[in-house]
Design an enzyme around this catalytic site. Structure first.
Site, PDB file in Angstrom:
ATOM      1  N   ASN A   9       8.770   5.310  -5.680  1.00  0.00           N
ATOM      2  CA  ASN A   9       7.864   5.214  -4.534  1.00  0.00           C
ATOM      3  C   ASN A   9       8.657   4.861  -3.258  1.00  0.00           C
ATOM      4  O   ASN A   9       9.157   3.741  -3.105  1.00  0.00           O
ATOM      5  CB  ASN A   9       6.809   4.138  -4.850  1.00  0.00           C
ATOM      6  CG  ASN A   9       5.785   3.962  -3.756  1.00  0.00           C
ATOM      7  OD1 ASN A   9       6.088   4.109  -2.578  1.00  0.00           O
ATOM      8  ND2 ASN A   9       4.573   3.633  -4.150  1.00  0.00           N
ATOM      9  N   GLY A  11       7.682   4.291  -0.300  1.00  0.00           N
ATOM     10  CA  GLY A  11       7.083   3.204   0.486  1.00  0.00           C
ATOM     11  C   GLY A  11       7.611   1.856   0.005  1.00  0.00           C
ATOM     12  O   GLY A  11       7.999   0.998   0.805  1.00  0.00           O
ATOM     13  N   ASP A  76       5.545  -4.396  -9.714  1.00  0.00           N
ATOM     14  CA  ASP A  76       4.280  -3.774 -10.091  1.00  0.00           C
ATOM     15  C   ASP A  76       3.212  -4.380  -9.205  1.00  0.00           C
ATOM     16  O   ASP A  76       3.128  -5.606  -9.060  1.00  0.00           O
ATOM     17  CB  ASP A  76       3.939  -3.965 -11.570  1.00  0.00           C
ATOM     18  CG  ASP A  76       2.920  -2.916 -12.001  1.00  0.00           C
ATOM     19  OD1 ASP A  76       3.270  -1.728 -12.017  1.00  0.00           O
ATOM     20  OD2 ASP A  76       1.748  -3.272 -12.256  1.00  0.00           O
ATOM     21  N   GLY A 160       0.087   4.023   0.324  1.00  0.00           N
ATOM     22  CA  GLY A 160      -0.994   3.621  -0.586  1.00  0.00           C
ATOM     23  C   GLY A 160      -2.303   3.354   0.143  1.00  0.00           C
ATOM     24  O   GLY A 160      -2.761   4.169   0.961  1.00  0.00           O
ATOM     25  N   TYR A 161      -2.895   2.202  -0.127  1.00  0.00           N
ATOM     26  CA  TYR A 161      -4.204   1.844   0.433  1.00  0.00           C
ATOM     27  C   TYR A 161      -4.103   1.184   1.813  1.00  0.00           C
ATOM     28  O   TYR A 161      -5.115   0.693   2.335  1.00  0.00           O
ATOM     29  CB  TYR A 161      -4.937   0.897  -0.538  1.00  0.00           C
ATOM     30  CG  TYR A 161      -5.214   1.524  -1.898  1.00  0.00           C
ATOM     31  CD1 TYR A 161      -6.389   2.235  -2.121  1.00  0.00           C
ATOM     32  CD2 TYR A 161      -4.305   1.414  -2.941  1.00  0.00           C
ATOM     33  CE1 TYR A 161      -6.649   2.821  -3.361  1.00  0.00           C
ATOM     34  CE2 TYR A 161      -4.546   2.000  -4.181  1.00  0.00           C
ATOM     35  CZ  TYR A 161      -5.716   2.698  -4.379  1.00  0.00           C
ATOM     36  OH  TYR A 161      -5.969   3.272  -5.600  1.00  0.00           O
ATOM     37  N   ASP A 162      -2.909   1.166   2.414  1.00  0.00           N
ATOM     38  CA  ASP A 162      -2.730   0.487   3.707  1.00  0.00           C
ATOM     39  C   ASP A 162      -3.745   0.917   4.777  1.00  0.00           C
ATOM     40  O   ASP A 162      -4.213   0.075   5.547  1.00  0.00           O
ATOM     41  CB  ASP A 162      -1.299   0.694   4.232  1.00  0.00           C
ATOM     42  CG  ASP A 162      -0.303  -0.228   3.536  1.00  0.00           C
ATOM     43  OD1 ASP A 162      -0.741  -1.163   2.849  1.00  0.00           O
ATOM     44  OD2 ASP A 162       0.915  -0.010   3.686  1.00  0.00           O
ATOM     45  N   ARG A 188       3.988  -8.249  -1.268  1.00  0.00           N
ATOM     46  CA  ARG A 188       5.371  -7.955  -1.661  1.00  0.00           C
ATOM     47  C   ARG A 188       6.327  -8.962  -1.001  1.00  0.00           C
ATOM     48  O   ARG A 188       7.256  -9.454  -1.626  1.00  0.00           O
ATOM     49  CB  ARG A 188       5.708  -6.514  -1.252  1.00  0.00           C
ATOM     50  CG  ARG A 188       7.013  -5.975  -1.788  1.00  0.00           C
ATOM     51  CD  ARG A 188       7.053  -4.449  -1.761  1.00  0.00           C
ATOM     52  NE  ARG A 188       6.067  -3.879  -2.662  1.00  0.00           N
ATOM     53  CZ  ARG A 188       4.914  -3.341  -2.269  1.00  0.00           C
ATOM     54  NH1 ARG A 188       4.612  -3.260  -0.978  1.00  0.00           N
ATOM     55  NH2 ARG A 188       4.057  -2.892  -3.154  1.00  0.00           N
TER      56      ARG A 188
HETATM   57  P1  IMP Z   1       2.749   0.811  -9.227  1.00  0.00           P
HETATM   58  O1  IMP Z   1       3.838   1.766  -8.941  1.00  0.00           O
HETATM   59  O2  IMP Z   1       2.120   0.975 -10.560  1.00  0.00           O
HETATM   60  O3  IMP Z   1       3.161  -0.607  -8.957  1.00  0.00           O
HETATM   61  O4  IMP Z   1       1.585   1.189  -8.217  1.00  0.00           O
HETATM   62  C1  IMP Z   1       1.343   0.502  -7.063  1.00  0.00           C
HETATM   63  C2  IMP Z   1       0.185   1.161  -6.338  1.00  0.00           C
HETATM   64  O5  IMP Z   1      -0.605   0.132  -5.752  1.00  0.00           O
HETATM   65  C3  IMP Z   1       0.669   2.034  -5.193  1.00  0.00           C
HETATM   66  O6  IMP Z   1       0.836   3.368  -5.591  1.00  0.00           O
HETATM   67  C4  IMP Z   1      -0.446   1.857  -4.178  1.00  0.00           C
HETATM   68  O7  IMP Z   1      -1.500   2.709  -4.485  1.00  0.00           O
HETATM   69  C5  IMP Z   1      -0.895   0.429  -4.422  1.00  0.00           C
HETATM   70  N1  IMP Z   1      -0.125  -0.515  -3.569  1.00  0.00           N
HETATM   71  C6  IMP Z   1       0.776  -1.441  -3.966  1.00  0.00           C
HETATM   72  N2  IMP Z   1       1.301  -2.097  -2.914  1.00  0.00           N
HETATM   73  C7  IMP Z   1       0.734  -1.553  -1.828  1.00  0.00           C
HETATM   74  C8  IMP Z   1       0.902  -1.800  -0.436  1.00  0.00           C
HETATM   75  O8  IMP Z   1       1.712  -2.608   0.027  1.00  0.00           O
HETATM   76  N3  IMP Z   1       0.121  -1.059   0.375  1.00  0.00           N
HETATM   77  C9  IMP Z   1      -0.777  -0.135  -0.080  1.00  0.00           C
HETATM   78  N4  IMP Z   1      -0.939   0.163  -1.356  1.00  0.00           N
HETATM   79  C10 IMP Z   1      -0.186  -0.556  -2.242  1.00  0.00           C
END
Ligand code: IMP
Length: 204
Positions: A9, A11, A76, A160-162, A188
């Site tokens: 990711n 981001g 995560d 993501g949901y920002d 984070r």
């Molecule tokens: P992971 O890779 O399983 O940890 O997925 C994390 C998911 O949570 C991301 O793909 C986003 O959809 C959401 N997410 C986590 N951190 C953020 C953030 O800082 N901003 C917006 N969405 C986030």
């Protein structure tokens, strides 16, 4: 020395780079890599089948450390919405399905919250950072950040949901805030701040 961020990711990679600069003294000569780096593109996809953010972070960190034989930091994270009994939670990245996009996930979230009034749209982000060396889980660190879910997308920053996560103090979504502001108050950043002393110990 190399440290691997166990994610594809971009981001997250961008924010981790920022947080390293913010919390870890620049005197350490660290090469921060991710799973998008050529050397690690052969690492098999890690199935996130744990039942908590912590379990998934530990799995990503320990398996990646064993594959790469390097120190690994895994994050995560996800969004917990009160009116949806904690959804999307650990399924945040794939809320709208296995190959979901950020836009698709947001669309599903806004649809589910369609009839929920403003005062009941409370939510928080959670981030668990796990640090591992080969055959050794070093530690886990959790950070949270509270806010509300808006009714429409706003802003172009972040990921993501920002665009729908509103901080009540500023009234702005995370996607409307400059990167350096989000990266001081986010889930984070809070997890990373707790992890920073341990990270420093291992890179000295
Ligand atoms: P992971 O890779 O399983 O940890 O997925 C994390 C998911 O949570 C991301 O793909 C986003 O959809 C959401 N997410 C986590 N951190 C953020 C953030 O800082 N901003 C917006 N969405 C986030």
């Amino acid at each position: 020395m190399n440290i691997i961020i166990a994610t594809h990711n971009q981001g997250k990679v961008r924010e981790m780079n920022f947080l390293f600069k913010e919390f870890i003294p620049q005197t350490y000569n660290i090469n921060l890599l991710s799973l998008n780096d050529n050397n690690y593109s052969c690492i098999p996809e890690i199935v996130e089948d744990g039942n908590s953010f912590k379990a998934n972070a530990i799995k990503k960190a320990t398996l990646t450390a064993n594959y790469t034989e390097q120190i690994v930091i895994a994050d995560d994270s996800g969004l917990v919405v009160d009116a949806l009994n904690g959804e999307p939670g650990i399924f945040s990245s794939r809320y709208a399905g296995e190959n979901a996009t950020d836009e698709g996930n947001i669309e599903k979230l806004l649809e589910k919250l369609n009839n929920v009034p403003k005062d009941f749209r409370t939510a928080h982000f959670v981030c668990v950072i796990a640090i591992a060396a080969p055959d050794n889980l070093i530690g886990t660190f959790e950070g949270k950040c509270y806010g509300m879910i808006g009714t429409e997308i706003k802003g172009n920053n972040g990921f993501g949901y920002d665009p729908v996560f509103i901080r009540t103090d500023s009234g702005k979504t995370f996607a409307e805030l400059p990167h350096d502001v989000k990266n001081k108050i986010s889930h984070r950043a809070r997890a990373f701040e707790k992890a920073s002393a341990t990270i420093e110990k291992y890179i000295k």
